[in-house]
Design an enzyme around this catalytic site. Structure first.
Site: not given
Length: 514
Positions: A59, A86-87, A173, A175, A231, A370
């Protein structure tokens, strides 16, 4: 069936959604929840899923900043494995009486961490790892019940773990793709630490969604907003399976649809036995948008008017429920979570009016990305032309017209869009691309046509590659293809004198211009 689940606590970090995506790529369900979720709320979630772990996202905050979001420290005592990133890493240390201070040197970008204990989440990793850092505050010291696992030159505690509990923290991170072995780190957390089973896939949602629609609607009738995109198409087939003749699909032609869209929808869904009604409301929407140039305002006006059209259609058949094809990124970008910014309001989320004349709005795809929706479409046996169809914004071409919307501009961008679509699909590139379309800008420029001076519009061509639409890269289209697109647009549309190609990634841009 209860799925093993990893909760992602959202502190407003730009990569929060990427964390959830990476977990799902391991065939484990993930759900993003508010950062201040309580232990009681987690226990309640455990009734429908097996919460096997939690990840605290990054964040843009300092732990000492006034108003900075914080988590309930009682979750550290629940016995559920936790990973702070991180945060989140700093917050765990802060609540555990560690020393967190502004770093002597801020780290943004690639860094190399030295790992002095390859255990737990770091199992199987080498002594040096290439990672992605983005932080100002730094953890400098830990309490006695924690141990340091990795460090960098300027970050003395880049990773840690609790000596007894399954609590970990990374300053980097895992990710993002820039962290070389990030997927292995997450794999270790999901399977080695949390002991999850890979027992989830998006296709498993079908039966659950059908049951939810059937249960909610009961013996009543429902309408569904059908745009022809992937969708709303999947949601329509789910609803049709659940309700049969008690479902009416409404296609609203607001005047900003793709070329031949109404005919495509009527033919495609009519063949599948879906009851489709086309509401032609071009004049109505144009009048509502008259004079507005702000994209957020345009989205909200269109969203509100959509609902009014649906309500009118519902009254004719006495329908109590509205079904929509809202997906996860729609809700994310509309800022539906407490500490997340509104990137752009989606007409079917943040664009909805406060007062709605329906008993409930049902969104069977609300938790899917998606590409996951496409997987569901394949599972349901939808026609290939629907499964592989490129996304199209609900507000349609109205958000591909920069500035005021007029009938003339709508027709111009529709024709330009068809040229882009035709040329890309003619080359066979379409299946490898996420989206390809034209934008009518407000910029006018001088040109030469037929040996005479011309002064006309500038059209921007936007073509991107993506997997889940949360991030995207501009596509490196061959120059001869771009040249053909440009030549056709300027030749076939006399009002256009210039064509430009958008070479901006997402982020910093969004895929659509508005």
């Amino acid at each position: 069936m209860k799925y093993d689940t990893i909760l992602v606590l959202d502190f407003g970090g730009q990569y929060c959604n990427l964390i959830a995506r990476r977990i799902r790529e391991h065939s484990v369900y993930s759900e993003i929840v508010p950062c201040d979720i309580t232990t009681e709320e987690i226990e309640e979630m455990n009734k429908t899923m097996n919460v096997k772990g939690m990840i605290l996202s990054g964040g843009p905050w300092s732990v000492y900043q006034e108003g900075a979001p914080k988590f309930d420290p009682k979750i550290l005592d629940m016995g559920i494995p936790i990973l702070g990133l991180c945060y989140g890493h700093q917050m765990i240390a802060y609540f555990s009486d560690g020393k967190v201070e502004p770093g002597s040197k801020r780290e943004y970008g690639i860094a190399y961490v030295t790992i002095n204990k390859s255990v737990g989440i770091l199992k199987g990793l080498g002594p040096k790892e290439k990672v992605w850092m983005s932080h100002g505050d730094t953890v400098y010291d830990l309490p006695e019940d924690y141990e340091m696992l990795a460090f960098t030159e300027s970050c003395p505690v880049a990773a840690y773990r609790h000596k007894i509990r399954q609590i970990y923290g990374f300053q980097w991170h895992p990710e993002v793709v820039h962290t070389e072995n990030g997927m292995k780190m997450l794999h270790n957390f999901i399977f080695e630490v949390c002991k999850c089973e890979a027992n989830w896939n998006p296709e498993s949602l079908v039966d659950k969604a059908v049951k939810e629609i059937r249960s909610t609607v009961g013996n009543s009738t429902a309408i569904i907003g059908l745009s022809g995109g992937i969708d709303s198409s999947v949601a329509t087939f789910m609803a049709s399976k659940a309700l049969g003749e008690r479902l009416l699909a409404i296609f609203v032609d607001h005047g900003f649809m793709r070329f031949g869209e109404a005919e495509f929808v009527e033919e495609t869904f009519g063949k599948q036995g879906v009851n489709v009604v086309v509401v032609r409301a071009q004049k109505r929407f144009l009048k509502k948008l008259e004079g507005y140039i702000d994209p957020e305002k345009k989205r909200k006006i269109i969203g509100s008017e959509f609902i009014r059209v649906f309500e009118e259609a519902a009254k004719k058949i006495d329908a109590d429920y509205l079904i929509q094809g809202t997906i996860y990124p729609d809700r994310i970008e509309s800022g539906f979570r407490k500490h997340s910014d509104t990137i752009k309001t989606h007409h079917n989320v943040g664009g909805l009016p406060e007062k709605i004349d329906f008993k409930a709005i049902i969104e069977p795809l609300r938790d899917l990305y998606k590409d996951e929706v496409r997987a569901v479409a394949k599972k349901m046996g939808l026609p290939d032309k629907l499964v592989h169809r490129q996304p199209f914004p609900g507000p349609g071409l109205a958000v591909r017209i920069i500035g005021a919307v007029t009938k003339e501009k709508a027709e111009l961008v529709r024709k330009a869009d068809k040229i882009v679509t035709d040329e890309i699909e003619l080359t066979g590139l379409g299946n490898s691309l996420w989206q390809y379309f034209a934008v009518l800008t407000e910029t006018k420029s001088t040109g030469v046509k037929g040996d005479s001076r011309a002064y006309g519009y500038t059209v921007a061509v936007r073509i991107v590659e993506s997997k889940e639409a949360m991030t995207a890269g501009f596509a490196k289209i061959p120059y001869d293809v771009l040249e053909k697109i440009s030549t056709r647009i300027t030749n076939e549309l006399p009002q256009v004198t210039r064509v430009v190609y958008d070479i901006t990634h997402k982020p910093p841009a969004t895929i659509e211009w508005e």
